[in-house]
Design an enzyme around this catalytic site. Structure first.
Site, PDB file in Angstrom:
ATOM      1  CG  ASP A  16       4.157   2.651 -27.690  1.00 39.28           C
ATOM      2  OD1 ASP A  16       3.266   2.176 -28.411  1.00 39.28           O
ATOM      3  OD2 ASP A  16       5.022   3.448 -28.110  1.00 39.28           O
ATOM      4  CG  HIS A  46       3.535   2.270 -31.963  1.00 40.61           C
ATOM      5  ND1 HIS A  46       4.004   2.955 -30.877  1.00 40.61           N
ATOM      6  CD2 HIS A  46       3.855   3.007 -33.046  1.00 40.61           C
ATOM      7  CE1 HIS A  46       4.585   4.076 -31.289  1.00 40.61           C
ATOM      8  NE2 HIS A  46       4.509   4.130 -32.602  1.00 40.61           N
ATOM      9  CB  SER A  76       7.132   6.101 -32.746  1.00 41.42           C
ATOM     10  OG  SER A  76       5.971   6.605 -33.090  1.00 41.42           O
TER      11      SER A  76
END
Length: 745
Positions: free
Chosen positions: A148, A225, A558
C-alpha cells in the site's frame, strides 16, 4: 501448493478482511532521442550461465545485452521469488529486441494502478473471550504483509505492548529513509520497506507527490490509505478511539496481535507502478509473510490476461508458497462487470455495510425532512434556517458539480449550496463552496450512485443524500420563493438494520475475463471503518485541510473496507454483487468441507481457457504442457467453491466436477445435497446423492449438471441459486450457482 495447518488456515481466512479500497509518465529518452518507458521482463532463470554469481549480475552484464543488441542494461528491480526477471527503463525498440532474447519469455509495459475498525470485528462474530480470536491467540504468530502507501509507525494501533517476540522465521527488515528510522519497527510493525524505482522512472525521483504535497522517500505514509488498511487488518487494541467524536470506542484490527509488515508500493497522488508492486510481492514472500493484502486494482481500465497482470503473477508465486493473498474487488460499482483482480487464486473481496451509520437530517423551510449521512464534526448550524441554492439551475454543468472556480461567490455567500456528485472529490466540493463564501453544502447523488451514501469529514457543515432526496431538494430550491433549510448532525448510530447490505460502490460481476469464475468471491465490512491514519494529512486528504487525527473513517473495498450506507436502488443483490455472501468467521472454526486447489488444478484451468504453455509459464515459473483440447475451452471444472456455467445458446446441459475435503471435527460424516434455484429456467442435478467420509476417506468428488430447460435463453438471464451440502449436525456448506447465457461469437 503448500497447505497450512488448520488453525493457521482459519487465521488466513480471517485476514481476508484485510482491507482489500481500490483508489484509483513521464519517460526519459533513449539513444537517438527515442522515448523510454519501464518494461517488465520475465526471464527463464535456468538459462543463467554459471559464471554469474546471481541473476542480477547476469541481467546487467554485456553477455545478457549481447543476446538482444545494445549496451548493458541497468535493471530497476530484480525479481527472484514470486517472479523471475527484471524491470528496466528502455525504448520501445530495445524492448522489442529484448523480447527476442532467447532467455526472455515475456515482456510487458509498466502501468500505473490505483488504490481501490471499532465495530467490524464484533459484527463478524469475533468476541474477546471465546471463539476464533482467543483460540488463535488473536493472530500473534501471523505476519500480514500490506502492499500500500506505507505506514505511520507512531500510532497506538501499531504498539507492540504485551506482544511476544517476533516469530523466529521472520526474515524481513526495516528500511531507513527520511522520517523513518530502523527503530521505527517493533514487535508489532516487524517490517517496513519501500519501492520507488518504478515510480521514479515514471515521474522522476522526488520528495513531492504529484499533487504538490509532501511525500517521504521512505516507508512513512504520507497518504493515509496504507496506515488505515494495515491497522484495519491487524491493529493493536486502542482505547478511546474515534474520528473527531464519531465511532468512539475501542479500535482494534481483525487480528489485533498479528504482526504487520508494510511494503510501500504506492505513492501519494501518483498511484502504484506494476514494477514496484511486483517487487513488493517478491520481497514480502522472501521476508516470510503469511498473508498479503493488496488494495490495488485498475491499470488501463481493461482486464489483462493473467500472464500480463503483475498482481495475478505475483499472487500466484505467493500462493504457490503457502501465502494467502486477499485483494479488493474495486470501487466502480454498481456498474456490471466492473470487478477487478479476477484470478482464481486471489480472494477478491467486495464491500458490505456494518450495523453502524452516521446520519444527518436536512430540514426544509416547509417542514419536510430528508435523510443523509455525514462525518462533519465542526460547529453545528444549531437549527438555523439558511437560504438554499442550487448553482446548476442557472450556471451550467461545472457549477452544478461545484468544480473549482465555477461558483459565483455573490450567488452562494451565506447559503447552503447543493452540489451534484461526480467529476471531483466529494470533500473538494465542500472546499470550493467554503472558499466561495457558502455556509454549508448538500452533496446530491445522481443516477450513477443511486441511493448509495458516502459520509465524509467535510471542512464545512455538509451531508450526502441519495438520488431521490437530491431530486426533491433541487425541485424545492427551484420552485420555492426564498427556499431555506438547515442540517442537523446525529452523530453515531449503532444497530442499523438490515446489515450487511452490499455497498453501492462495491464492484460487481460477472467476471470479464473468465465468466465461469465467480467474482467477487465474497463481501466483508467495507463501510464506516475506523482505523489509524497518517499524521501527514487531514481526514479529507486535502492539502488545505489543517486538521490532524489519529484515526479516520473510510469506505471502500480496500477497507472491505470507507463509508457508504446503502445499495443501488431498484433490485435485490445477486452473487454477481456478493459472491458467496458475507464472510462469517464464527463458522470458519469448523467449516465442515473445503475445496482445495493445487498447482496442477490451476495449470489445467489456464490450459482450458486457451492459454498457451509459454504464457502459463510466465505465471507458474516452470514448464507446462497443455493436453490436446478434447472439448470447448471452459473454466468451469476448476475446483472452485462457487459454480458458474455459461451457455452459448438455448437448450443445453453442462456438467462440472468438484472435490470436497472433510476438515470437520467429525472424520466420519455423511453429507447430503440440497439445491435451491431462483428460476425454473434451469434444472440442477447432483451425483452421487450423498458424500460419505471416514478417517481413511477424506475427499469425495461429485458432479453437478446444470441444464437449460428452454430451447431459447430466458429474457431474465442469468439465473442464480445455491447448492448446500448438509451433514445434519450443524454443517451447511453452501456454494452459489450461476447460469448465464451468451450469444455465440
Amino acid at each position: 501448493m503448500a497447505t497450512p495447518p488448520p488453525h493457521r488456515r482459519l487465521l488466513l481466512l480471517l485476514l481476508v478482511l484485510i482491507p482489500t479500497l481500490s483508489r484509483g509518465g513521464v519517460g526519459g529518452s533513449g539513444g537517438g532521442g527515442e522515448a523510454t518507458k519501464t518494461y517488465i521482463f520475465r526471464v527463464d532463470h535456468s538459462a543463467k550461465p554459471s559464471v554469474f554469481p546471481t541473476h542480477a549480475h547476469w541481467y546487467s552484464s554485456a553477455a545478457f545485452a549481447s543476446g538482444a543488441g545494445g549496451a548493458p542494461l541497468e535493471p530497476l528491480h530484480v525479481y527472484d521469488t514470486v517472479f523471475h526477471g527484471f524491470s528496466a527503463l528502455v525504448s520501445a525498440s530495445r524492448a522489442d529486441a529484448l523480447r527476442r532474447h532467447p532467455a526472455v519469455l515475456a515482456a510487458f509495459e509498466d502501468q500505473v494502478r490505483t488504490l481501490h475498525t471499532t465495530r467490524s470485528p464484533q459484527f463478524l462474530g469475533l468476541r474477546a473471550r471465546l471463539g476464533l480470536w482467543s483460540l488463535a491467540d488473536y493472530g500473534s504468530d501471523v505476519i500480514v504483509g500490506v502492499l500500500d502507501t506505507g505506514v505511520w509507525p507512531e500510532r497506538r494501533s501499531l504498539s507492540d505492548r504485551n506482544l511476544p517476540p517476533v516469530p523466529s522465521r521472520w526474515r524481513g527488515g526495516c528500511d531507513a529513509g527520511p522520517g523513518f528510522l530502523p527503530s521505527s519497527c517493533n514487535r508489532k510493525l516487524v517490517g517496513a520497506r519501500f519501492f520507488s524505482q518504478g515510480h521514479a522512472a515514471h515521474y522522476g525521483l522526488t520528495a513531492t507527490a504529484s499533487n504538490g504535497s509532501v511525500e517521504f522517500m521512505s516507508p512513512r505514509d504520507a497518504d493515509g490509505h496504507g496506515t488505515h488498511t494495515a491497522t484495519t487488518a491487524a491493529g493493536s487494541v486502542a482505547y478511546d478511539a474515534s474520528m473527531e467524536g464519531y465511532a468512539s470506542g475501542v479500535a482494534k484490527g481483525v487480528a489485533p496481535k498479528a504482526r504487520v509488515a508494510a511494503y510501500k508500493v504506492c505513492w501519494k497522488g501518483a498511484g502504484c507502478l506494476d514494477s514496484d508492486i511486483l517487487a513488493g510481492f517478491d520481497r514480502a514472500v522472501a521476508d516470510g509473510v503469511d498473508v498479503i493484502s493488496v488494495s490495488i486494482g485498475g491499470g488501463n481500465g481493461v482486464a489483462s490476461p493473467f500472464y500480463l497482470d503483475p498482481i495475478a503473477i505475483g499472487a500466484y508465486g505467493a500462493v504457490s508458497r503457502g501465502v494467502f493473498v486477499a485483494t479488493s474487488a474495486g470501487n466502480e460499482g454498481p456498474t456490471a462487470m466492473s470487478v477487478t483482480n479476477l484470478a482464481p487464486w486471489l480472494a477478491t473481496v467486495g464491500a458490505g455495510t456494518i450495523d453502524r451509520n452516521f446520519p444527518a437530517e436536512i430540514v426544509l423551510g416547509d417542514g419536510r425532512r430528508m435523510s443523509g449521512v455525514s462525518l462533519y464534526s465542526g460547529k453545528p448550524l444549531t437549527n438555523t434556517m439558511l437560504p438554499l441554492f442550487y448553482p446548476g439551475r442557472s450556471s451550467g454543468l461545472s457549477a452544478s458539480l461545484c468544480m473549482e472556480n465555477s461558483i459565483d461567490p455573490s450567488m452562494v455567500s451565506g447559503k447552503i449550496v447543493i452540489c451534484d456528485r461526480g467529476s471531483s472529490p466529494r470533500v473538494a466540493k465542500g472546499m470550493v463552496v467554503k472558499n466561495a463564501g457558502g455556509v454549508a453544502m448538500v452533496l446530491a447523488n445522481g443516477a450513477a450512485n443511486g441511493e448509495g451514501l458516502v459520509g465524509d469529514a467535510h471542512v464545512l457543515p455538509a451531508c450526502s443524500v441519495g438520488e431521490s432526496e437530491g431530486d426533491t431538494l433541487k425541485a424545492y430550491a427551484a420552485n420555492t420563493t426564498n427556499p431555506t433549510a438547515t442540517i442537523n448532525f446525529k452523530g453515531t448510530v449503532i444497530g442499523i438494520k438490515p446489515a450487511p447490505v452490499v455497498a453501492s460502490f462495491s464492484a460487481r460481476g460477472p467476471n470479464g475475463l473468465v465468466p465461469e469464475i465467480l467474482k467477487p468471491d465474497f463481501i466483508a465490512p467495507g463501510v464506516n471503518i475506523l482505523a489509524a491514519w497518517t499524521g501527514a494529512t487531514g481526514p479529507t486528504g486535502l492539502e488545505s485541510d489543517p486538521r490532524r487525527t489519529e484515526f479516520n473513517i473510510l469506505s471502500g473495498t480496500s477497507m472491505a473496507c470507507p463509508h457508504a450506507s446503502g445499495a443501488a436502488p431498484g433490485r435485490g443483490a445477486t452473487p454477481f454483487d456478493y459472491g458467496a455472501g458475507h464472510i462469517n468467521l464464527g463458522k470458519a472454526l469448523d467449516p465442515g468441507l473445503v475445496y482445495d486447489i493445487g498447482d496442477d488444478g490451476y495449470v489445467a484451468f489456464m490450459c482450458s481457457i486457451g492459454y498457451e504453455a509459454n504464457a502459463i509459464e510466465v505465471i507458474t515459473h516452470k514448464p507446462v504442457a497443455c493436453p490436446a483440447a478434447s472439448r470447448s475451452p471452459s473454466g468451469s471444472d476448476l475446483n472452485y467453491p462457487s459454480i458458474s456455467v455459461v451457455f452459448y445458446g438455448g437448450n443445453q446441459s453442462k456438467t462440472v466436477v468438484r472435490t470436497a475435503t472433510n476438515v470437520g471435527s467429525d472424520a466420519s460424516a455423511t453429507y447430503k445435497p440440497r439445491v435451491e434455484m431462483a428460476s425454473d429456467a434451469v434444472s440442477v442435478t447432483i451425483k452421487p446423492e450423498k458424500l460419505v467420509f471416514s478417517p481413511t476417506v477424506k475427499t469425495q468428488s461429485f458432479a453437478v449438471t446444470v441444464a437449460s430447460s428452454s430451447p431459447s435463453p430466458p429474457t431474465s438471464a442469468p439465473v442464480y441459486g445455491h447448492l448446500v451440502w448438509s451433514d445434519g449436525g450443524g454443517h451447511e456448506v453452501r456454494s452459489p450457482i450461476v447460469a448465464a447465457w451468451l450469444q455465440p461469437m
